[in-house]
Write a protein that holds these residues in place. Structure first.
Motif, short mmCIF file in Angstrom:
data_model
loop_
_atom_site.label_atom_id
_atom_site.label_comp_id
_atom_site.label_asym_id
_atom_site.label_seq_id
_atom_site.Cartn_x
_atom_site.Cartn_y
_atom_site.Cartn_z
N ARG A 1 0.85 -1.19 0.00
CA ARG A 1 0.00 0.00 0.00
C ARG A 1 0.88 1.24 0.00
O ARG A 1 1.76 1.36 0.85
CB ARG A 1 -0.87 0.03 1.24
CG ARG A 1 -1.84 -1.12 1.33
CD ARG A 1 -2.80 -0.82 2.46
NE ARG A 1 -3.56 -2.00 2.81
CZ ARG A 1 -4.33 -2.09 3.89
NH1 ARG A 1 -4.41 -1.06 4.73
NH2 ARG A 1 -5.01 -3.19 4.15
N GLU B 1 -4.59 16.04 -2.09
CA GLU B 1 -5.51 15.46 -3.08
C GLU B 1 -4.82 15.33 -4.43
O GLU B 1 -4.99 14.34 -5.13
CB GLU B 1 -6.77 16.34 -3.23
CG GLU B 1 -7.70 16.32 -2.03
CD GLU B 1 -7.11 17.04 -0.81
OE1 GLU B 1 -6.27 17.96 -0.99
OE2 GLU B 1 -7.45 16.67 0.32
N ALA C 1 -2.43 12.41 -4.27
CA ALA C 1 -3.16 11.13 -4.30
C ALA C 1 -3.65 10.84 -5.72
O ALA C 1 -3.61 9.69 -6.17
CB ALA C 1 -4.33 11.18 -3.33
N ALA C 2 -4.07 11.89 -6.43
CA ALA C 2 -4.54 11.68 -7.81
C ALA C 2 -3.38 11.19 -8.69
O ALA C 2 -3.57 10.33 -9.56
CB ALA C 2 -5.12 12.98 -8.36
N ARG D 1 -2.85 7.56 -7.82
CA ARG D 1 -3.94 6.75 -8.40
C ARG D 1 -3.69 6.54 -9.89
O ARG D 1 -3.81 5.42 -10.40
CB ARG D 1 -5.27 7.46 -8.17
CG ARG D 1 -6.46 6.53 -8.17
CD ARG D 1 -7.75 7.22 -7.79
NE ARG D 1 -7.87 7.53 -6.38
CZ ARG D 1 -7.86 8.73 -5.83
NH1 ARG D 1 -7.74 9.81 -6.58
NH2 ARG D 1 -7.98 8.89 -4.53
N LEU E 1 -0.85 4.06 -10.61
CA LEU E 1 -1.08 2.65 -10.24
C LEU E 1 -2.11 1.95 -11.13
O LEU E 1 -2.33 0.73 -10.97
CB LEU E 1 -1.53 2.56 -8.78
CG LEU E 1 -0.53 3.06 -7.74
CD1 LEU E 1 -1.10 2.86 -6.33
CD2 LEU E 1 0.81 2.34 -7.87
N ALA E 2 -2.71 2.69 -12.03
CA ALA E 2 -3.78 2.09 -12.85
C ALA E 2 -3.25 0.89 -13.62
O ALA E 2 -2.10 0.88 -14.07
CB ALA E 2 -4.32 3.13 -13.81
N VAL F 1 -1.27 -0.66 -4.25
CA VAL F 1 -2.53 0.06 -4.16
C VAL F 1 -2.36 1.34 -3.33
O VAL F 1 -1.48 1.43 -2.47
CB VAL F 1 -3.65 -0.81 -3.52
CG1 VAL F 1 -3.98 -2.02 -4.37
CG2 VAL F 1 -3.30 -1.25 -2.12
N LEU F 2 -3.21 2.30 -3.64
CA LEU F 2 -3.21 3.56 -2.88
C LEU F 2 -3.97 3.36 -1.58
O LEU F 2 -5.06 2.79 -1.56
CB LEU F 2 -3.91 4.65 -3.72
CG LEU F 2 -4.25 5.95 -3.00
CD1 LEU F 2 -2.98 6.72 -2.61
CD2 LEU F 2 -5.14 6.83 -3.88
N ASP F 3 -3.38 3.84 -0.48
CA ASP F 3 -4.09 3.88 0.79
C ASP F 3 -4.09 5.35 1.22
O ASP F 3 -3.04 5.90 1.55
CB ASP F 3 -3.36 3.01 1.83
CG ASP F 3 -4.10 2.93 3.16
OD1 ASP F 3 -4.78 3.90 3.50
OD2 ASP F 3 -3.96 1.90 3.85
N ALA F 4 -5.26 5.96 1.17
CA ALA F 4 -5.34 7.41 1.36
C ALA F 4 -5.65 7.80 2.81
O ALA F 4 -6.00 8.94 3.08
CB ALA F 4 -6.38 8.00 0.42
#
Ligand code: ATP
Length: 213
Positions: A34, A52, A55-56, A59, A62-63, A69-72
């Motif tokens: 994570r 934000e 995090a974007a 994200r 990681l697509a 995975v992102l853990d926000a």
């Protein structure tokens, strides 16, 4: 039990070395990883992009895969992002038995003894120390060296034998990429192509915070 690994950072912005070293650690440990962007990193200058926006970026980077995975969660917490709070939360979620591994680059680990309640971090997780170019072989502060002397282990299998408390050096592909370098290129109007994933160029808003003077 398969370990769970956490890789915290400012990710201002995320770059290919973050992704590659997290991927290699994931394969070595046979763990999901994570990625946790820090909202207010306590140990350094404040980030250029907002929580934000960072995090974007994570994200988008990681697509198309499932291992990382992102853990926000740190973005939702008020105040500084203390790793000890995050580890305590994740430990409560996964139960007492599952091995938890905190991944940190060698540069970050050298400053570990300045982290909030750092001695307790070993009660919650193992520490996986990722090699990083330019940060080889430096001497660790004495109190950190003393604390980890009996905790060092040499192979990933050792981390499955207990939920927390060991320190494993993880040799990853040396990639001399830093977020500072990426920010400097963008600020100079240059293009950090192939230092960051292509996905970050797909939407011009993603890297915009770094292009503004
Ligand atoms: P900056 O240049 O802004 O200091 P950074 O590239 O070090 O940023 P961070 O978000 O601060 O990126 O790092 C998150 C984590 O990733 C830290 O534990 C750091 O040590 C590790 N890390 C970053 N880049 C690398 C790299 N090239 N090789 C190995 N580990 C890295």
């Amino acid at each position: 039990m398969r370990p769970l690994a956490l890789f915290g950072g400012t990710f201002d912005p995320i770059h290919n070395a973050h992704l590659r070293v997290a991927w290699e650690a994931s394969e070595l440990l046979d763990a999901d990883v994570r990625l946790l962007p820090a909202s207010v990193p306590p140990h350094r200058d404040q980030p250029r992009a907002s929580a934000e926006q960072r995090a974007a970026l994570v994200r988008a980077a990681l697509a198309g895969q499932q291992r990382l995975v992102l853990d926000a969660r740190e973005l939702q917490r008020e105040g500084p992002s203390y790793t000890i709070d995050t580890l305590a939360e994740v430990r409560a979620e996964i139960g007492a038995e599952r091995p938890l591994v905190l991944l940190v680059g060698a540069d970050a680990f050298a400053g570990f003894a300045d982290w909030h309640r750092w001695r307790e971090l070993f009660d919650f997780a193992h520490i996986g120390v990722l090699t990083r170019p330019g940060h080889e072989g430096g001497t660790l502060p004495t109190e950190l060296r003393t604390k980890i002397a009996s905790r060092r282990c040499a192979d990933a299998a050792s981390l499955r034998e207990s939920p927390a408390g060991r320190v494993l050096p993880i040799a990853v592909t040396p990639l001399e990429i830093s977020a500072s370098q990426v920010r400097a290129l963008l600020a100079a109007g240059r293009d950090p192509r192939w230092l960051v994933p292509d996905a970050l160029f797909a939407d011009s808003r993603l890297l915009a915070p770094y292009r503004q003077r």
